[in-house]
Write a protein that holds these residues in place. Sequence first.
Motif, PDB file in Angstrom:
ATOM      1  N   SER A  78      77.752  21.538 -42.120  1.00 49.50           N
ATOM      2  CA  SER A  78      77.643  21.395 -40.757  1.00 49.50           C
ATOM      3  C   SER A  78      77.826  19.738 -40.532  1.00 49.50           C
ATOM      4  N   ILE A  79      76.825  19.752 -41.492  1.00 54.81           N
ATOM      5  CA  ILE A  79      76.661  17.941 -41.558  1.00 54.81           C
ATOM      6  C   ILE A  79      77.530  16.921 -43.002  1.00 54.81           C
ATOM      7  N   ALA A  90      72.339  15.170 -52.680  1.00 58.57           N
ATOM      8  CA  ALA A  90      72.039  13.527 -52.640  1.00 58.57           C
ATOM      9  C   ALA A  90      72.742  12.622 -51.358  1.00 58.57           C
ATOM     10  N   ALA A  91      73.384  13.222 -50.421  1.00 58.65           N
ATOM     11  CA  ALA A  91      74.513  11.949 -49.621  1.00 58.65           C
ATOM     12  C   ALA A  91      74.052  12.193 -48.779  1.00 58.65           C
ATOM     13  N   VAL A  92      73.236  13.499 -48.069  1.00 56.35           N
ATOM     14  CA  VAL A  92      72.278  14.017 -46.739  1.00 56.35           C
ATOM     15  C   VAL A  92      70.738  13.064 -46.957  1.00 56.35           C
ATOM     16  N   MET A  93      70.502  13.343 -48.292  1.00 55.98           N
ATOM     17  CA  MET A  93      69.206  12.787 -48.172  1.00 55.98           C
ATOM     18  C   MET A  93      69.391  11.043 -48.575  1.00 55.98           C
ATOM     19  N   ARG A 145      71.363   9.340 -45.981  1.00 56.85           N
ATOM     20  CA  ARG A 145      71.389   9.342 -45.267  1.00 56.85           C
ATOM     21  C   ARG A 145      70.576   9.469 -44.079  1.00 56.85           C
ATOM     22  N   ASP A 146      70.040  10.618 -44.163  1.00 56.54           N
ATOM     23  CA  ASP A 146      69.380  11.287 -43.262  1.00 56.54           C
ATOM     24  C   ASP A 146      67.162  11.249 -43.570  1.00 56.54           C
ATOM     25  N   ARG A 147      67.564  10.650 -44.809  1.00 53.87           N
ATOM     26  CA  ARG A 147      66.356  10.974 -45.658  1.00 53.87           C
ATOM     27  C   ARG A 147      65.906  12.396 -45.535  1.00 53.87           C
ATOM     28  N   HIS A 148      66.183  13.310 -45.106  1.00 47.06           N
ATOM     29  CA  HIS A 148      65.260  14.496 -45.177  1.00 47.06           C
ATOM     30  C   HIS A 148      66.385  16.081 -44.930  1.00 47.06           C
ATOM     31  N   LEU A 149      66.229  17.270 -45.836  1.00 44.18           N
ATOM     32  CA  LEU A 149      67.632  18.243 -45.033  1.00 44.18           C
ATOM     33  C   LEU A 149      67.255  18.642 -44.005  1.00 44.18           C
ATOM     34  N   PRO A 150      68.019  20.026 -43.311  1.00 43.49           N
ATOM     35  CA  PRO A 150      67.401  20.817 -42.257  1.00 43.49           C
ATOM     36  C   PRO A 150      66.185  21.556 -42.929  1.00 43.49           C
TER      37      PRO A 150
END
Length: 852
Positions: free
Chosen positions: A5-6, A108-111, A113-118
């Motif tokens: 979803s991200i 790795a791409a989400v980290m 950008r957001d520096r954390h995972l859901p």
Amino acid sequence: MSLWSIVSHMPPEEFGGLFAEFPRSLRCLLADWLENQPWEFINGSDAFCTSVAGAMLSAMLEKLRGAAGSDGQQCQILQQISGIESAYRRDPLRLVAVLKAILEGEKAAVMKRDRHLPLSFHRRQEELKFSLGLQRLQHRVREIQALRDGPAASLQLNTAEAKPPESELPTLILEAVKELEVAKQQVLKRIQIWKRQQQLAGNGALFEENLAPLQKRCESLVEVYFQLHQQVMAASAELGAELLPRLLERFNEVLSSLVKSSFLVEKQPPQVLKTQTKFQAGVRFLLGPQLLKASAKPYMVRADMVTEKQARELALSAYSNALSESTGEIMHNVVALETNPTSGTCCANFKNVLLKKIKRCERKGSESVTEEKCAVLFSTTVALSPSNLSVHLQVLSLPIVVIVHGNQDNNAKATVLWDNAFSEIDRVPFVVAERVPWEKMCDTLNLKFMAEVQTTKGLLKEHYFFLAQKIFNDHSASPEDFQSRSVSWAQFNKEILPGRGFTFWQWFDGVLDLTKRCLKSYWSDRLIIGFISKQYVCKLLSTEPDGTFLLRFSDSEIGGVTIAHVIRGKDGSSQVENIQPFSAKDLSIRSLGDRIRDLGQLRNLYPNTPKDQAFGSHYNKQTGKDGRGYVSTAIKMTVESERNQQAQSAVGAPPEAPQAQMLSLPMLQPELHPESLSSVLGPICPPGPFCPQPVPTGYPASESNIGMMVSESLGSSFPSPSPMLSPSLVMDPALPRCPDLAFRNPLPFMPNQYMPGEAPSEPQDAEMPELPPVTLMVDAPLQSSPRWMPPSMDPLPSSEFEQFLQEMSLEGPALGPPFTPPLQRSGYPGPSASCWGPGESRWDDSVRPGHV
């Protein structure tokens, strides 16, 4: 929230060549299902890994065929499915490697950008890891069974699950026991995480209270434990006299730790607990329905109060030692441990526990009573089936601060908040850090604020900056400077803020209480800036148009909100005024929205929203006649500056003849401007300050009224007609004498501030207590028929004037003590408050009351 979803909202180019061997369109079709498979935890190429990989490939192909049937591009998808099946059917572990690389790249791409995972993604991954480990254990049991039973039993396994060649039974059993211990550690860690989340929920964090998934995990692992234990006992001859005892010891440690850890406090007692107050609590034994041996008498759970020292001793003994002495007297503290077959739970619920008294222990250093932590210890002894093993179960509640009076509640909540927020998962009871990063403190304050106020609108970075300046007493640092600082417990709730009489937490908790009780909807609509300094407000509003205002929490009062607004001076310059703060009690009398509607000088909420547009939904509806035909009344608010302006405009007409005006006025009404009385007061009044000093904090006082001033309500008690002033005035020798007493410009004064000698008398009632004595401007009694001097007369010489005053003082009867309105709360002078401090005299202290 799923990872896809991200990822689906991120540009495809950020993932490079991740989808070279697996089409991105198929990743989209699989979406959440792909993340619910343990691709990342299949490590190795043994029979178990190959078997699981093949099963996952078959499940994926079936999922894709079902999705292709409802998709518009069915033909293209079916071709892709055929390509995947031909490429990976012979080597399903290769598919595992490809999908593992895709998921790692997405994370790795989400980290980045957001520096954390859901958080939900982490929890799902942990569940997948445990589930796969449990499957591996079950596979190990089957392998051991096949190895013990010989080649005939091996035929019952499929080709992928055939026993490894050249495998020996002891080696296989040792590997299985090691994997059992790993799975046990996962369960214990999950229990610790649940406990930690329960503790954070005390500060307002979201918490999944349902223990059913955790109970199922414990029961599944215990079931595999018994299967493996049975295989070990059956193979005792092959294991030998040296290996078997070591294995059994490890088995016992696994079961013991699982059983003891599954005894939990499901419902925590209050963390701020007042003596002589009933409370509730509950414990749950996750393995009770599975392991408890049937007993003629029910197992009983006991609750006892323990000190921090006792809690540490119990923790060091791994909760195997019994409690020697309770530190408090608790009533109704023994409850049966009951199993409910319908719900599959085993619980003991304490419904009417009462802490009668507490034994305080010696505190260290400057530690106060509200910093002393204790806990409730729940304990019981049960027999487990099928071995009839007796086990002593003990579990501690979260730290509790016991208070004996309500005024200790605020400081006790600070101790609990700090402990809940900054304690480690596996700690010595109840050790917590003395200093924590300011960034963590910000998260804690925000969490507490949103939970207490019940709002989704939290604190902003500008709010954190103001709070940092307040707690560190540093107004020169930048927001970035505070991010690297640490805040201590002393700064949080031991050290008094500079120039105040309270700590940082006491002030913040007052804001919490006020917002929760009276300002929730205003805060949720972002109508209150709140956390902003008075100095910054002046800078913010100084360039704004007249009537611009904003709302901020009082910096000098606990639990107050004030209105800062722009007014224009006579010279056209802008000035920012802060209205006296409103407490929760004030806002319960008249709401904040209605108070804002009352004040005509408030026009636009900063920066430029008309106040009716911003606060219109918060106004109370104005009603007409009620059901009985009465016209409704309403309390409305005014501020001193506004009332003065209204009073001045009301008396703009020129005064009448001095003599007629003097005879027709029994007292000075607040609606009359003092300039209209100058001709009357001139011959007999010495110069003196009749205006109250400005409020020290700079707040103009506000007042709620129903159309009647204090002076008007007392006016009927005056004899009429009566002269307006008593001539028996006492002059301070230090004051300069007026060369011309016929006329002078009196200083401005506030409404309801009486002139010297005209304090009203009030008939004494038997049931009405007398007002306390106050320092008066005029101490001499008044005459019933005093002499007065027309303003047209020539001024008397100095000596004759003094004699005149003396005669007037000795002849007149006293009217009683004048009325002086009391100070408003927190020392702010209200609309009618005296400007003289306690013990101060307006005239010469050597003059006794009633004498000149």
